[in-house]
Design a protein around this motif. Structure first.
Motif, PDB file in Angstrom:
ATOM      1  N   PHE A 140     101.447  46.563  99.950  1.00 63.38           N
ATOM      2  CA  PHE A 140     102.534  45.947  99.535  1.00 63.38           C
ATOM      3  C   PHE A 140     102.613  46.537  98.523  1.00 63.38           C
ATOM      4  CE2 PHE A 140     101.834  43.265 103.792  1.00 63.38           C
ATOM      5  CZ  PHE A 140     102.275  44.061 104.608  1.00 63.38           C
ATOM      6  N   GLY A 141     101.898  46.681  97.218  1.00 60.91           N
ATOM      7  CA  GLY A 141     102.559  46.611  96.028  1.00 60.91           C
ATOM      8  C   GLY A 141     102.519  45.323  95.752  1.00 60.91           C
ATOM      9  N   CYS A 142     102.421  44.045  95.364  1.00 53.24           N
ATOM     10  CA  CYS A 142     102.053  43.384  95.022  1.00 53.24           C
ATOM     11  C   CYS A 142     101.708  42.259  94.771  1.00 53.24           C
ATOM     12  CB  CYS A 142     103.870  42.670  95.461  1.00 53.24           C
ATOM     13  SG  CYS A 142     103.521  42.297  97.057  1.00 53.24           S
ATOM     14  N   THR A 197      89.871  30.215 101.368  1.00 53.94           N
ATOM     15  CA  THR A 197      90.091  31.210 100.340  1.00 53.94           C
ATOM     16  C   THR A 197      91.702  30.530 101.255  1.00 53.94           C
ATOM     17  OG1 THR A 197      88.863  31.781  98.872  1.00 53.94           O
ATOM     18  CG2 THR A 197      91.290  32.720  98.585  1.00 53.94           C
ATOM     19  N   VAL A 198      92.314  30.156 100.128  1.00 53.59           N
ATOM     20  CA  VAL A 198      93.795  30.697 100.783  1.00 53.59           C
ATOM     21  C   VAL A 198      94.221  30.849 100.353  1.00 53.59           C
ATOM     22  CG1 VAL A 198      96.181  29.039 100.900  1.00 53.59           C
ATOM     23  CG2 VAL A 198      94.047  27.924 101.578  1.00 53.59           C
ATOM     24  N   LEU A 199      94.703  32.371 100.797  1.00 49.56           N
ATOM     25  CA  LEU A 199      96.289  33.675  99.432  1.00 49.56           C
ATOM     26  C   LEU A 199      98.092  33.627 100.256  1.00 49.56           C
ATOM     27  CD1 LEU A 199      92.624  34.848 100.779  1.00 49.56           C
ATOM     28  CD2 LEU A 199      94.250  36.581 100.334  1.00 49.56           C
ATOM     29  N   TYR A 200      97.949  32.688  99.233  1.00 52.15           N
ATOM     30  CA  TYR A 200      99.762  32.318  99.312  1.00 52.15           C
ATOM     31  C   TYR A 200      99.972  33.824  98.392  1.00 52.15           C
ATOM     32  CZ  TYR A 200     103.826  30.334  98.871  1.00 52.15           C
ATOM     33  OH  TYR A 200     105.649  30.079  98.492  1.00 52.15           O
ATOM     34  N   PHE A 201     100.969  34.010  99.691  1.00 52.22           N
ATOM     35  CA  PHE A 201     101.177  35.602  99.627  1.00 52.22           C
ATOM     36  C   PHE A 201     103.067  36.195 100.217  1.00 52.22           C
ATOM     37  CE2 PHE A 201     101.112  40.080 101.940  1.00 52.22           C
ATOM     38  CZ  PHE A 201     101.166  40.225 100.360  1.00 52.22           C
ATOM     39  N   VAL A 202     104.050  35.928  99.181  1.00 50.19           N
ATOM     40  CA  VAL A 202     105.015  36.191 100.201  1.00 50.19           C
ATOM     41  C   VAL A 202     105.347  37.650 100.407  1.00 50.19           C
ATOM     42  CG1 VAL A 202     107.609  35.276  99.547  1.00 50.19           C
ATOM     43  CG2 VAL A 202     105.255  34.583  98.327  1.00 50.19           C
ATOM     44  N   VAL A 203     105.591  37.724 101.616  1.00 49.35           N
ATOM     45  CA  VAL A 203     106.424  38.812 102.241  1.00 49.35           C
ATOM     46  C   VAL A 203     107.839  37.976 102.435  1.00 49.35           C
ATOM     47  CG1 VAL A 203     104.812  40.035 102.516  1.00 49.35           C
ATOM     48  CG2 VAL A 203     105.707  38.497 104.754  1.00 49.35           C
ATOM     49  N   ASN A 204     108.293  39.585 103.567  1.00 49.95           N
ATOM     50  CA  ASN A 204     109.733  39.719 103.697  1.00 49.95           C
ATOM     51  C   ASN A 204     109.757  39.183 105.447  1.00 49.95           C
ATOM     52  OD1 ASN A 204     110.366  41.726 104.485  1.00 49.95           O
ATOM     53  ND2 ASN A 204     111.303  42.568 103.306  1.00 49.95           N
ATOM     54  N   ARG A 205     111.059  38.855 105.889  1.00 51.09           N
ATOM     55  CA  ARG A 205     110.941  38.530 107.078  1.00 51.09           C
ATOM     56  C   ARG A 205     110.750  40.115 108.503  1.00 51.09           C
ATOM     57  NH1 ARG A 205     116.641  37.775 109.380  1.00 51.09           N
ATOM     58  NH2 ARG A 205     117.669  39.754 108.577  1.00 51.09           N
ATOM     59  N   PHE A 206     110.993  41.500 107.589  1.00 49.81           N
ATOM     60  CA  PHE A 206     110.471  42.530 108.202  1.00 49.81           C
ATOM     61  C   PHE A 206     109.228  43.330 107.991  1.00 49.81           C
ATOM     62  CE2 PHE A 206     115.588  42.502 107.150  1.00 49.81           C
ATOM     63  CZ  PHE A 206     115.371  43.001 107.955  1.00 49.81           C
TER      64      PHE A 206
END
Length: 80
Positions: A18-20, A37-46
């Motif tokens: 995802f490059g982020c 570990t909790v990874l907080y990762f934001v993605v869009n619905r797609f």
């Protein structure tokens, strides 16, 4: 949020795909008492299905929670 015992593998693969970046949070299982570990990762619905496939492949025991985000913004900390 991704709760996993394999954060390094998942982090590297998600960052490559995802490059982020993401935020890693140390946690302890409330029931098991084991470190996670909790990874907080934001993605869009797609991107959700691709993210889920990557996580499941690397850690079939990981938990993923999805929360709808209304907005994302960054506050500039540099006041100069």
């Amino acid at each position: 949020m991704i709760i996993t015992a394999k954060p390094d593998d998942i982090k590297e693969q998600l960052m490559a795909e995802f490059g982020c970046g993401m935020t890693l949070i140390s946690a302890v299982g409330g029931y098991s008492g084991t470190e996670r570990t909790v990874l907080y990762f934001v993605v869009n619905r797609f991107q959700v299905m691709k993210m889920k496939d990557i996580v499941q492949k690397l850690d079939p025991l990981a938990y993923i929670t999805l929360t709808e985000v209304a907005d994302i913004f960054s506050v500039n900390q540099d006041k100069t």
